[in-house]
Design a protein around this motif. Structure first.
Motif, PDB file in Angstrom:
ATOM      1  N   ALA A  64      -9.925  -6.550  16.479  1.00 50.96           N
ATOM      2  CA  ALA A  64      -9.678  -7.874  17.055  1.00 50.96           C
ATOM      3  C   ALA A  64      -8.584  -8.628  16.302  1.00 50.96           C
ATOM      4  CB  ALA A  64     -10.972  -8.682  17.076  1.00 50.96           C
ATOM      5  N   GLY A  65      -8.042  -8.030  15.250  1.00 48.15           N
ATOM      6  CA  GLY A  65      -6.934  -8.639  14.524  1.00 48.15           C
ATOM      7  C   GLY A  65      -7.325  -9.458  13.310  1.00 48.15           C
ATOM      8  N   TYR A  66      -8.518  -9.272  12.808  1.00 50.74           N
ATOM      9  CA  TYR A  66      -8.979  -9.998  11.623  1.00 50.74           C
ATOM     10  C   TYR A  66      -8.727  -9.163  10.378  1.00 50.74           C
ATOM     11  CZ  TYR A  66     -11.225 -13.524  14.507  1.00 50.74           C
ATOM     12  OH  TYR A  66     -11.464 -14.549  15.388  1.00 50.74           O
ATOM     13  N   ARG A  67      -8.503  -9.847   9.251  1.00 51.70           N
ATOM     14  CA  ARG A  67      -8.275  -9.162   7.984  1.00 51.70           C
ATOM     15  C   ARG A  67      -9.510  -9.303   7.103  1.00 51.70           C
ATOM     16  NH1 ARG A  67      -8.077 -12.240   3.547  1.00 51.70           N
ATOM     17  NH2 ARG A  67      -7.198 -14.329   3.644  1.00 51.70           N
ATOM     18  N   PRO A  68      -9.663  -8.407   6.114  1.00 53.55           N
ATOM     19  CA  PRO A  68     -10.831  -8.487   5.233  1.00 53.55           C
ATOM     20  C   PRO A  68     -10.767  -9.686   4.283  1.00 53.55           C
ATOM     21  CG  PRO A  68      -9.550  -6.482   4.810  1.00 53.55           C
ATOM     22  CD  PRO A  68      -8.845  -7.246   5.869  1.00 53.55           C
ATOM     23  N   CYS A  69     -11.917 -10.187   3.929  1.00 54.32           N
ATOM     24  CA  CYS A  69     -12.048 -11.276   2.966  1.00 54.32           C
ATOM     25  C   CYS A  69     -11.715 -10.756   1.568  1.00 54.32           C
ATOM     26  CB  CYS A  69     -13.478 -11.809   2.991  1.00 54.32           C
ATOM     27  SG  CYS A  69     -13.843 -13.025   1.712  1.00 54.32           S
ATOM     28  N   ALA A  70     -10.952 -11.541   0.815  1.00 54.49           N
ATOM     29  CA  ALA A  70     -10.574 -11.151  -0.542  1.00 54.49           C
ATOM     30  C   ALA A  70     -11.735 -11.283  -1.522  1.00 54.49           C
ATOM     31  CB  ALA A  70      -9.403 -11.998  -1.020  1.00 54.49           C
ATOM     32  N   VAL A  71     -12.772 -12.024  -1.158  1.00 50.73           N
ATOM     33  CA  VAL A  71     -13.897 -12.244  -2.063  1.00 50.73           C
ATOM     34  C   VAL A  71     -14.956 -11.153  -1.912  1.00 50.73           C
ATOM     35  CG1 VAL A  71     -15.767 -13.835  -2.664  1.00 50.73           C
ATOM     36  CG2 VAL A  71     -13.497 -14.721  -2.108  1.00 50.73           C
ATOM     37  N   CYS A  72     -15.418 -10.912  -0.711  1.00 52.98           N
ATOM     38  CA  CYS A  72     -16.545  -9.990  -0.520  1.00 52.98           C
ATOM     39  C   CYS A  72     -16.130  -8.584  -0.081  1.00 52.98           C
ATOM     40  CB  CYS A  72     -17.563 -10.563   0.452  1.00 52.98           C
ATOM     41  SG  CYS A  72     -16.971 -10.705   2.157  1.00 52.98           S
ATOM     42  N   CYS A  73     -14.881  -8.411   0.274  1.00 53.46           N
ATOM     43  CA  CYS A  73     -14.370  -7.091   0.699  1.00 53.46           C
ATOM     44  C   CYS A  73     -13.125  -6.753  -0.127  1.00 53.46           C
ATOM     45  CB  CYS A  73     -14.026  -7.107   2.182  1.00 53.46           C
ATOM     46  SG  CYS A  73     -15.380  -7.535   3.272  1.00 53.46           S
ATOM     47  N   ARG A  74     -13.263  -6.816  -1.439  1.00 59.62           N
ATOM     48  CA  ARG A  74     -12.097  -6.704  -2.333  1.00 59.62           C
ATOM     49  C   ARG A  74     -11.272  -5.444  -2.112  1.00 59.62           C
ATOM     50  NH1 ARG A  74     -15.666  -8.941  -6.748  1.00 59.62           N
ATOM     51  NH2 ARG A  74     -15.040 -11.105  -6.829  1.00 59.62           N
ATOM     52  N   ILE A  75     -11.919  -4.310  -2.031  1.00 61.76           N
ATOM     53  CA  ILE A  75     -11.178  -3.052  -1.884  1.00 61.76           C
ATOM     54  C   ILE A  75     -10.444  -3.013  -0.550  1.00 61.76           C
ATOM     55  CG2 ILE A  75     -11.399  -0.549  -1.694  1.00 61.76           C
ATOM     56  CD1 ILE A  75     -13.730  -0.795  -3.721  1.00 61.76           C
ATOM     57  N   ALA A  76     -11.152  -3.369   0.526  1.00 60.94           N
ATOM     58  CA  ALA A  76     -10.510  -3.387   1.849  1.00 60.94           C
ATOM     59  C   ALA A  76      -9.375  -4.403   1.880  1.00 60.94           C
ATOM     60  CB  ALA A  76     -11.544  -3.702   2.931  1.00 60.94           C
ATOM     61  N   TYR A  77      -9.559  -5.553   1.189  1.00 60.24           N
ATOM     62  CA  TYR A  77      -8.503  -6.563   1.157  1.00 60.24           C
ATOM     63  C   TYR A  77      -7.272  -6.028   0.425  1.00 60.24           C
ATOM     64  CZ  TYR A  77      -5.769 -10.660   0.075  1.00 60.24           C
ATOM     65  OH  TYR A  77      -4.728 -11.546  -0.048  1.00 60.24           O
ATOM     66  N   ARG A  78      -7.481  -5.376  -0.723  1.00 59.25           N
ATOM     67  CA  ARG A  78      -6.344  -4.812  -1.470  1.00 59.25           C
ATOM     68  C   ARG A  78      -5.581  -3.797  -0.623  1.00 59.25           C
ATOM     69  NH1 ARG A  78      -9.815  -3.570  -6.380  1.00 59.25           N
ATOM     70  NH2 ARG A  78     -10.237  -5.656  -7.119  1.00 59.25           N
ATOM     71  N   GLU A  79      -6.311  -2.959   0.091  1.00 55.61           N
ATOM     72  CA  GLU A  79      -5.664  -1.972   0.964  1.00 55.61           C
ATOM     73  C   GLU A  79      -4.892  -2.667   2.085  1.00 55.61           C
ATOM     74  OE1 GLU A  79      -8.966   0.421   2.150  1.00 55.61           O
ATOM     75  OE2 GLU A  79      -9.069   1.455   0.212  1.00 55.61           O
ATOM     76  N   ARG A  81      -3.695  -5.715   2.004  1.00 53.91           N
ATOM     77  CA  ARG A  81      -2.569  -6.431   1.398  1.00 53.91           C
ATOM     78  C   ARG A  81      -1.414  -5.484   1.093  1.00 53.91           C
ATOM     79  NH1 ARG A  81      -0.443 -10.786   2.089  1.00 53.91           N
ATOM     80  NH2 ARG A  81       0.750 -11.520   0.367  1.00 53.91           N
ATOM     81  N   ALA A  82      -1.733  -4.275   0.672  1.00 56.57           N
ATOM     82  CA  ALA A  82      -0.679  -3.285   0.391  1.00 56.57           C
ATOM     83  C   ALA A  82       0.098  -2.930   1.666  1.00 56.57           C
ATOM     84  CB  ALA A  82      -1.283  -2.038  -0.231  1.00 56.57           C
ATOM     85  N   ARG A  83      -0.592  -2.972   2.812  1.00 53.39           N
ATOM     86  CA  ARG A  83       0.058  -2.656   4.096  1.00 53.39           C
ATOM     87  C   ARG A  83       0.756  -3.865   4.702  1.00 53.39           C
ATOM     88  NH1 ARG A  83      -5.042  -0.586   4.843  1.00 53.39           N
ATOM     89  NH2 ARG A  83      -5.475  -2.124   6.448  1.00 53.39           N
ATOM     90  N   HIS A  84       0.440  -5.080   4.213  1.00 48.35           N
ATOM     91  CA  HIS A  84       0.988  -6.320   4.781  1.00 48.35           C
ATOM     92  C   HIS A  84       1.581  -7.204   3.690  1.00 48.35           C
ATOM     93  CE1 HIS A  84      -2.041  -4.995   7.711  1.00 48.35           C
ATOM     94  NE2 HIS A  84      -1.183  -5.462   8.589  1.00 48.35           N
ATOM     95  N   PRO A  85       2.608  -6.756   3.000  1.00 50.97           N
ATOM     96  CA  PRO A  85       3.212  -7.609   1.957  1.00 50.97           C
ATOM     97  C   PRO A  85       3.950  -8.792   2.585  1.00 50.97           C
ATOM     98  CG  PRO A  85       4.519  -5.632   2.251  1.00 50.97           C
ATOM     99  CD  PRO A  85       3.297  -5.486   3.134  1.00 50.97           C
ATOM    100  N   ASP A  86       3.968  -9.885   1.864  1.00 52.42           N
ATOM    101  CA  ASP A  86       4.686 -11.084   2.352  1.00 52.42           C
ATOM    102  C   ASP A  86       6.111 -11.097   1.883  1.00 52.42           C
ATOM    103  OD1 ASP A  86       1.839 -13.203   2.252  1.00 52.42           O
ATOM    104  OD2 ASP A  86       2.841 -12.361   3.974  1.00 52.42           O
TER     105      ASP A  86
END
Length: 86
Positions: A64-79, A81-86
């Motif tokens: 649905a286009g949502y990203r993982p939470c940086a607090v409770c889904c740290r590993i998924a968020y890091r992954e 973030r690596a695919r979506h750099p600013d």
């Protein structure tokens, strides 16, 4: 019977007889665990509930286009973030 409103992979709501396993914030397009400390703090402050959405699972939230939470889904968020750099 209790009916739960969940978002599908297309981001549209649908009725389910099962509660969602993942929660999210509609405006920020973030998903996470239902026991996420950051989400629970936001809910306690009162400004979060109006934008709260639920998904059957993590895969549906991602579709649905949502990203993982940086607090409770740290590993998924890091992954993510690596695919979506600013």
């Amino acid at each position: 019977m209790t009916v739960y409103t969940l978002l599908g992979p297309d981001g549209r709501p649908y009725d389910s007889d099962r509660p969602g396993l993942v929660g999210g914030h509609r405006r920020m397009r973030i998903y996470g665990r239902l026991d996420c400390p950051a989400a629970l703090r936001a809910l306690a402050r009162g400004g979060y509930a109006a934008h709260r959405v639920f998904f059957a699972d993590e895969h549906t939230a991602i579709a649905a286009g949502y990203r993982p939470c940086a607090v409770c889904c740290r590993i998924a968020y890091r992954e993510w973030r690596a695919r979506h750099p600013d």
